[in-house]
Design a protein around this motif. Sequence first.
Motif, PDB file in Angstrom:
ATOM      1  N   PRO A   1     -40.907   2.941   7.341  1.00 27.58           N
ATOM      2  CA  PRO A   1     -39.439   2.747   8.101  1.00 27.58           C
ATOM      3  C   PRO A   1     -38.474   2.087   7.323  1.00 27.58           C
ATOM      4  O   PRO A   1     -38.806   0.901   7.003  1.00 27.58           O
ATOM      5  N   LYS A   2     -37.306   2.109   7.354  1.00 26.92           N
ATOM      6  CA  LYS A   2     -36.346   1.310   6.649  1.00 26.92           C
ATOM      7  C   LYS A   2     -35.515   0.490   7.686  1.00 26.92           C
ATOM      8  O   LYS A   2     -35.319   1.453   8.643  1.00 26.92           O
ATOM      9  N   MET A   3     -34.985  -0.245   7.537  1.00 31.87           N
ATOM     10  CA  MET A   3     -34.146  -1.277   8.510  1.00 31.87           C
ATOM     11  C   MET A   3     -32.736  -0.835   8.460  1.00 31.87           C
ATOM     12  O   MET A   3     -32.147  -1.156   7.198  1.00 31.87           O
ATOM     13  N   VAL A   4     -31.925  -0.219   9.423  1.00 31.04           N
ATOM     14  CA  VAL A   4     -30.729   0.098   9.185  1.00 31.04           C
ATOM     15  C   VAL A   4     -29.833  -0.684  10.009  1.00 31.04           C
ATOM     16  O   VAL A   4     -30.058  -0.908  11.304  1.00 31.04           O
ATOM     17  N   GLU A   5     -29.044  -1.569   9.321  1.00 34.53           N
ATOM     18  CA  GLU A   5     -28.193  -2.604  10.216  1.00 34.53           C
ATOM     19  C   GLU A   5     -26.982  -1.956  10.633  1.00 34.53           C
ATOM     20  O   GLU A   5     -26.175  -1.388   9.699  1.00 34.53           O
ATOM     21  N   HIS A   6     -26.500  -2.064  11.782  1.00 34.61           N
ATOM     22  CA  HIS A   6     -25.273  -1.964  12.339  1.00 34.61           C
ATOM     23  C   HIS A   6     -24.310  -2.976  12.970  1.00 34.61           C
ATOM     24  O   HIS A   6     -25.021  -3.929  13.403  1.00 34.61           O
ATOM     25  N   SER A   7     -23.283  -2.828  12.794  1.00 34.69           N
ATOM     26  CA  SER A   7     -22.344  -3.846  13.339  1.00 34.69           C
ATOM     27  C   SER A   7     -21.618  -3.727  14.527  1.00 34.69           C
ATOM     28  O   SER A   7     -21.505  -2.659  14.995  1.00 34.69           O
ATOM     29  N   GLN A   8     -20.816  -4.771  14.998  1.00 35.68           N
ATOM     30  CA  GLN A   8     -19.985  -4.634  16.267  1.00 35.68           C
ATOM     31  C   GLN A   8     -18.721  -3.545  15.750  1.00 35.68           C
ATOM     32  O   GLN A   8     -18.531  -2.772  16.809  1.00 35.68           O
ATOM     33  N   SER A   9     -18.564  -3.369  14.709  1.00 34.78           N
ATOM     34  CA  SER A   9     -17.582  -2.330  14.387  1.00 34.78           C
ATOM     35  C   SER A   9     -18.162  -0.893  14.261  1.00 34.78           C
ATOM     36  O   SER A   9     -17.545  -0.030  14.955  1.00 34.78           O
ATOM     37  N   SER A  10     -19.250  -0.693  13.726  1.00 32.79           N
ATOM     38  CA  SER A  10     -19.900   0.533  13.828  1.00 32.79           C
ATOM     39  C   SER A  10     -20.549   1.479  14.954  1.00 32.79           C
ATOM     40  O   SER A  10     -20.385   2.358  15.237  1.00 32.79           O
ATOM     41  N   LEU A  11     -20.776   0.306  15.756  1.00 35.71           N
ATOM     42  CA  LEU A  11     -21.393   0.725  16.955  1.00 35.71           C
ATOM     43  C   LEU A  11     -20.343   0.455  18.265  1.00 35.71           C
ATOM     44  O   LEU A  11     -20.046   1.533  19.134  1.00 35.71           O
ATOM     45  N   GLY A  12     -19.832  -0.575  18.469  1.00 35.81           N
ATOM     46  CA  GLY A  12     -18.836  -0.870  19.472  1.00 35.81           C
ATOM     47  C   GLY A  12     -17.409  -0.433  19.510  1.00 35.81           C
ATOM     48  O   GLY A  12     -16.877   0.003  20.445  1.00 35.81           O
ATOM     49  N   PHE A  13     -16.899  -0.910  18.354  1.00 37.50           N
ATOM     50  CA  PHE A  13     -15.444  -0.558  17.968  1.00 37.50           C
ATOM     51  C   PHE A  13     -14.893   0.787  17.792  1.00 37.50           C
ATOM     52  O   PHE A  13     -14.063   1.368  18.147  1.00 37.50           O
ATOM     53  N   ARG A  14     -16.049   1.607  17.182  1.00 36.53           N
ATOM     54  CA  ARG A  14     -15.899   2.949  16.601  1.00 36.53           C
ATOM     55  C   ARG A  14     -15.309   3.886  17.826  1.00 36.53           C
ATOM     56  O   ARG A  14     -14.311   4.603  17.833  1.00 36.53           O
ATOM     57  N   PRO A  15     -16.104   4.011  18.872  1.00 40.47           N
ATOM     58  CA  PRO A  15     -15.696   4.939  20.027  1.00 40.47           C
ATOM     59  C   PRO A  15     -14.358   4.445  20.663  1.00 40.47           C
ATOM     60  O   PRO A  15     -13.683   5.329  21.397  1.00 40.47           O
ATOM     61  N   LEU A  16     -13.891   3.400  20.474  1.00 41.88           N
ATOM     62  CA  LEU A  16     -12.532   2.924  21.040  1.00 41.88           C
ATOM     63  C   LEU A  16     -11.403   3.734  20.298  1.00 41.88           C
ATOM     64  O   LEU A  16     -10.259   4.074  21.106  1.00 41.88           O
ATOM     65  N   LEU A  17     -11.575   4.090  19.125  1.00 36.49           N
ATOM     66  CA  LEU A  17     -10.616   4.852  18.421  1.00 36.49           C
ATOM     67  C   LEU A  17     -10.456   6.411  18.558  1.00 36.49           C
ATOM     68  O   LEU A  17      -9.586   6.933  17.887  1.00 36.49           O
ATOM     69  N   SER A  18     -11.575   6.893  19.393  1.00 36.36           N
ATOM     70  CA  SER A  18     -11.392   8.265  19.336  1.00 36.36           C
ATOM     71  C   SER A  18     -11.774   9.105  20.681  1.00 36.36           C
ATOM     72  O   SER A  18     -13.063   8.634  21.152  1.00 36.36           O
ATOM     73  N   GLU A  19     -11.143   9.294  21.517  1.00 34.30           N
ATOM     74  CA  GLU A  19     -11.303  10.053  22.772  1.00 34.30           C
ATOM     75  C   GLU A  19     -12.238  11.225  22.642  1.00 34.30           C
ATOM     76  O   GLU A  19     -13.369  11.700  23.258  1.00 34.30           O
ATOM     77  N   ARG A  20     -11.928  12.198  21.447  1.00 37.04           N
ATOM     78  CA  ARG A  20     -12.758  13.342  21.256  1.00 37.04           C
ATOM     79  C   ARG A  20     -13.931  13.365  20.558  1.00 37.04           C
ATOM     80  O   ARG A  20     -13.995  14.129  19.451  1.00 37.04           O
ATOM     81  N   TYR A  21     -14.751  12.224  20.610  1.00 31.59           N
ATOM     82  CA  TYR A  21     -15.712  12.006  19.965  1.00 31.59           C
ATOM     83  C   TYR A  21     -16.766  13.166  20.537  1.00 31.59           C
ATOM     84  O   TYR A  21     -16.436  13.746  21.583  1.00 31.59           O
ATOM     85  N   TRP A  22     -17.904  13.019  20.362  1.00 32.47           N
ATOM     86  CA  TRP A  22     -18.998  14.151  20.768  1.00 32.47           C
ATOM     87  C   TRP A  22     -19.267  14.080  22.317  1.00 32.47           C
ATOM     88  O   TRP A  22     -19.595  15.347  22.819  1.00 32.47           O
ATOM     89  N   LEU A  23     -19.049  13.042  22.890  1.00 32.80           N
ATOM     90  CA  LEU A  23     -18.985  13.117  24.454  1.00 32.80           C
ATOM     91  C   LEU A  23     -18.030  13.487  25.369  1.00 32.80           C
ATOM     92  O   LEU A  23     -17.885  14.219  26.395  1.00 32.80           O
ATOM     93  N   ASP A  24     -16.811  13.004  25.174  1.00 31.82           N
ATOM     94  CA  ASP A  24     -15.578  13.479  25.539  1.00 31.82           C
ATOM     95  C   ASP A  24     -15.703  12.987  26.983  1.00 31.82           C
ATOM     96  O   ASP A  24     -15.427  13.829  27.953  1.00 31.82           O
ATOM     97  N   LEU A  25     -15.821  11.686  27.342  1.00 32.54           N
ATOM     98  CA  LEU A  25     -15.912  11.221  28.863  1.00 32.54           C
ATOM     99  C   LEU A  25     -14.839  10.437  29.533  1.00 32.54           C
ATOM    100  O   LEU A  25     -13.928  10.100  28.751  1.00 32.54           O
ATOM    101  N   THR A  26     -14.990  10.473  30.865  1.00 37.58           N
ATOM    102  CA  THR A  26     -13.985   9.661  31.347  1.00 37.58           C
ATOM    103  C   THR A  26     -14.528   8.553  32.238  1.00 37.58           C
ATOM    104  O   THR A  26     -15.879   8.605  32.334  1.00 37.58           O
TER     105      THR A  26
END
Length: 580
Positions: free
Chosen positions: A236-261
Amino acid sequence: MKMLFKLRTLKSSWTLKSPCRAFHEHPGLRASDLYSQYESVRRGAQEMPKYFNFASDVLDKWSEIEKAGKRPSNPAFWWVNGKGGEVKWSFEELGFLSRKAANVLTKVCGLQKGDRVIVILPRVPEWWLVNVACMRAGIVLIPGISQLTAKDILYRLQASKATCIITNDTLAPAVDSVASECQFLKTKLIVSKGSREGWLNFTELFKNQSADHSCVKTRIQDPVCIFFTSGTTGFPKMVEHSQSSLGFRPLLSERYWLDLTASDIIWSTADTGWIVTSLASLFDPWVFGSCIFVHHLPQIESATILNTLSRHPVGTLVGAPTLFRMLVQNDLSSYKFMNLKHCVSGGEPLNPEVMEQWKSKTGLDIHEIYGQTEMGIICSVFKGMKIKPGSMGKAAPFYDVQIVDKNANILPPGQEGEIAVRSKPIRPLGFFSKYVDNPKKTAASERGDFFVTGDKGTMDEDGYFWFIGRDDDIIISSGYRIGPFEVESALIEHPAVAETAVVSSPDPLRGEVVKAFVVLSSTFSCGDLKSLAHELQEHVKKTTAPYKYPRKMEFVQQLPKTVTGKIKRNELRDKEWGRM
C-alpha cells in the motif's frame, strides 16, 4: 508553489453554478460569509486563500448559521446502532465536542501540528469526533480499515512514522503485539468503556476535558489526511491530501457528485478506512450543511440496510456495487423508501442488469461514480444527466479527463486507451499532494501532461466514459483483447447468476483464455452444472462478441473481495496461473 484557481483553465463537462445551492433555497444564509468569502475565487476573480481550515472555515460557519436560525432543523450528524442506540449532533454540538477531543489529543497526548495519527475505528461517533479534532489541531489523520491484521498495522505504523494510534478493544491486542517494533509510536489511545494497560482511555479523558480550544492556523496546502491505498499491485502507498484537495474543493462546485442541500440526509455504507467515507460521510456533505447519517453496521446485511432505509428519512444512499447486487436479490415489494431519491454506486463498475433490476423494483436510478484515492471522484453520472447503463458518466468538475495512449497522446472517441487526468500546467484542485516518502512513484504516475490511472477505458462521442478494466485485468486471447467487465455484465443478465468474476487462465493454444467464476443465485436450482455452464457460455456468445465467451467456468460459493466490496480478481488470476 503559488497556485491560481481560474475556471477558464479547467475543462469540465458540467456547468458550475453557485458553490452552495443551499444559499439559494435559504436566502438568509447569505448572512454568513461562507458564500461571499469563496464566490470570487469560484469566479476566478482572486487567488485561492493562503490559509484554510475545514473545521473553522466550514463547520464553525455552519454552527453560526445554525445559531442564527437560518439552517433547516436537520442534525449535522445522526448515528444509530440498530439496537435502539442513537446519537444526534447539531453543528454547534459537533463544534463543542470536537474541541474537547482536540484537547485530549494536544493537552493530554502532547500531539502537535503536523504529527501523524493512525485511527482505526468502526462506524462509531468517535471516528467523526477525532477527524474534526485533528483538523482543529493541525494533526494529520491516517484512517485504517477495521479489518486490519497485526502485520497490516505494523506496516502502517512503520511506514507512516505515526506517533499515536487510536483504536478500540478489538484491535488493541494486535497493536500491542507489534508496538515494540514501532520506534516512532509514543501514544496509544483506546476508545473503550474499560481500561487497558499501556493505553490512555479516550472515553474517560474526553469527559473531563474543557471545550476551550483555539483552532490552529493551517495553510491551504497543509496535509490533513493520508490514505493507504488498497495495495492490489504491491505494498500500500501513502496518498497525502491537503486542506485544499479535501475541504476547499467542494466549496467551489455545487454540482459535484452528490448535489446536496442543507435539508438533505446522506448515508454512505463504506468502511471508515477509505477515502469515499471521508468524501461522502464528512467533507462533501458538511460543506453543504447536510446531515450525515451513519449506521454502525457490524455486518453488511440486506435486512438491516432495507429496514434502515424504510425507517429513517435517508435521501441519498452511497454504496459499492456489491451492496446493490445484494439488495436486488431480495423481495423489495414490502419495503417503502419514502425519502430515498438519489442512489450512488462506486468502487468498481456496476452491471447494467443490476441497475435495471433496482429501477424496476424501486423506481430509482443508480448513478455511477468513478474515482481513485489520489483524486477522489474523477467521473460521475450527475443528477439530471442522461444515464447510459454501463457508463461511469462524464468528467467531474475541475478535471480534464481523457483517454490516452502509451505516449500520452489523446485518443479519439471509441478507441481504447488508458484513463488519464490532465495534471499540467496547472495541478487540478482535488489532486493529492504526493505519495509520501516515494518521489519516484509520484513522478512515475505522470505521463506527459497527464496523471495516468492504470485503468483502461473508452470515451464516446458524448463525453461519457466506459470502464474496461485495470491494465493487468485485460485478457489477450489469440490476439483479441477482452475486458472482464463486459463478460461479467453478460453473465449476470442470466437469472442463474448472482455474482461473477472473470479473469485470464493459461491455455497452451491461445496463450490465455477467459475463465468465469460464478456464484449462483439463491433462487436458482440446477443439478446439472455442466449443462448450465454450456447454457451460460451460449448466453454470453449471443449477448456480446462470440470470441469473448468464457471457455472455462467454475461455480463457487463466494468471491474474494476487499472490505469495500471490490472483487479481488488478482487473487483469482494468481490462483489460475499458479502464483499462490
